[in-house]
Design a protein around this motif. Sequence first.
Motif, mmCIF file in Angstrom:
data_model
loop_
_atom_site.group_PDB
_atom_site.id
_atom_site.type_symbol
_atom_site.label_atom_id
_atom_site.label_comp_id
_atom_site.label_asym_id
_atom_site.label_seq_id
_atom_site.Cartn_x
_atom_site.Cartn_y
_atom_site.Cartn_z
ATOM 1 N N ALA A 1 1.385 6.596 -6.928
ATOM 2 C CA ALA A 1 0.333 7.556 -7.294
ATOM 3 C C ALA A 1 0.868 8.979 -7.269
ATOM 4 C CB ALA A 1 -0.850 7.413 -6.333
ATOM 5 N N ALA A 2 1.741 9.262 -6.307
ATOM 6 C CA ALA A 2 2.338 10.604 -6.240
ATOM 7 C C ALA A 2 3.256 10.852 -7.433
ATOM 8 C CB ALA A 2 3.104 10.767 -4.927
ATOM 9 N N ALA B 1 0.835 -1.204 0.000
ATOM 10 C CA ALA B 1 0.000 0.000 0.000
ATOM 11 C C ALA B 1 0.870 1.254 0.000
ATOM 12 C CB ALA B 1 -0.911 -0.005 1.219
ATOM 13 N N TYR B 2 1.971 1.209 0.728
ATOM 14 C CA TYR B 2 2.904 2.339 0.763
ATOM 15 C C TYR B 2 3.494 2.595 -0.618
ATOM 16 C CZ TYR B 2 7.608 4.335 1.387
ATOM 17 O OH TYR B 2 8.761 5.069 1.258
ATOM 18 N N ARG B 3 3.908 1.532 -1.294
ATOM 19 C CA ARG B 3 4.460 1.682 -2.634
ATOM 20 C C ARG B 3 3.422 2.245 -3.603
ATOM 21 N NH1 ARG B 3 9.402 -0.557 -3.676
ATOM 22 N NH2 ARG B 3 10.240 -2.069 -2.178
ATOM 23 N N ARG B 4 2.178 1.808 -3.460
ATOM 24 C CA ARG B 4 1.118 2.309 -4.337
ATOM 25 C C ARG B 4 0.890 3.797 -4.124
ATOM 26 N NH1 ARG B 4 -1.353 -2.660 -3.149
ATOM 27 N NH2 ARG B 4 -2.647 -1.700 -1.522
ATOM 28 N N ARG B 5 0.935 4.251 -2.854
ATOM 29 C CA ARG B 5 0.754 5.677 -2.578
ATOM 30 C C ARG B 5 1.860 6.505 -3.205
ATOM 31 N NH1 ARG B 5 -0.458 3.706 2.584
ATOM 32 N NH2 ARG B 5 1.592 4.353 3.392
ATOM 33 N N ARG B 6 3.077 6.002 -3.084
ATOM 34 C CA ARG B 6 4.197 6.730 -3.672
ATOM 35 C C ARG B 6 4.118 6.696 -5.201
ATOM 36 N NH1 ARG B 6 4.205 9.076 0.230
ATOM 37 N NH2 ARG B 6 5.846 9.272 1.815
#
Length: 329
Positions: free
Chosen positions: A309-310, A302-307
């Motif tokens: 997306a950024a 989930a952390y990788r996905r947020r980054r």
Amino acid sequence: MSREIVACIGAGRMGRGIAQSVAYGGHEIRLLDARARDGEAFGKLAGEVEAEIRQGLAALADLGAFDGAAIPAILGRVTVWPLDRAAEAVKGAAIVFEGVPEVREAKAAAFALFDAHADADAILASTTSTMLSTDLAQLTRRPGSFLNAHWLNPAFLMPLVELSPCEETDADVLSRLRAFLERLGKVPVVCKASPGYIVPRIQALAMNEAARLVEEGVASAEDVDKAVTYGFGLRFAVLGLLEFIDWGGGDILYYASNYLAQAFDDDRFAPPGIVRENMEAGRIGLKSGAGFFDYAGVDVDAYRRRRMAAFVSALGANGLLRPPAANET
């Protein structure tokens, strides 16, 4: 949001940037001219201040940052005061910024105005980009009320403000100034009194290395800056430097740094002790569960996905996001 009175000793570039930020945030800001001038010269200065702030606001409004109809109200919260009215300008201010030139005598004169006229619970915040708070604290009779607040230029655009307290700074003073800046939409960080603070120290190394690349003929100035803008800049607009070490792995930095140090025969590329210590302890980032940051309990996917997306958002904002090419027929 509670409205506060803020003063700034010094009506130069930094003072004007702070004034625009403070007034935009809904507070009254009094810019005190740090130089004695006759009426005509002061009138010219005041006109220049208003024109510069108006122009800055209009540019932001034209770019869609806010409704330009608010400009008169924002400007109405900015006043410029002559030096001979220092007592009136500073009285009642919850925070007094010092924005005079980087000359010790000028700082001492500004601090003396604060000591003589500011309310007992007022905060004194220097905006120096070079001097240390531990040194400047000697210039005021109220070191407990003092700290440094280094705004990055242009102050009305850049969100970061580096707060550097001295040993005597009251904890409440730091807390109050940090909260005020956050209400303005700024992002304050705290660092010890150390030459270069955080950003200027990192920035100086990066800029000098970029200049060396041109000096050595490695690449043109245009290509160096293109590499920084579309590589370095985009990457670190999303990931912090230390976060990126953890993202890719501290082992990669460790081996790359040792290679560069040997290739250039220059210790400026050698990994610092903390990187070596992390390697020895197996703290190399995401893949080991800890590095500069602790990832215990973190949903890494989930952390990788947020980054990611950024990153996608940053690419889109810079016009670099393209759809896939269509199949050729």
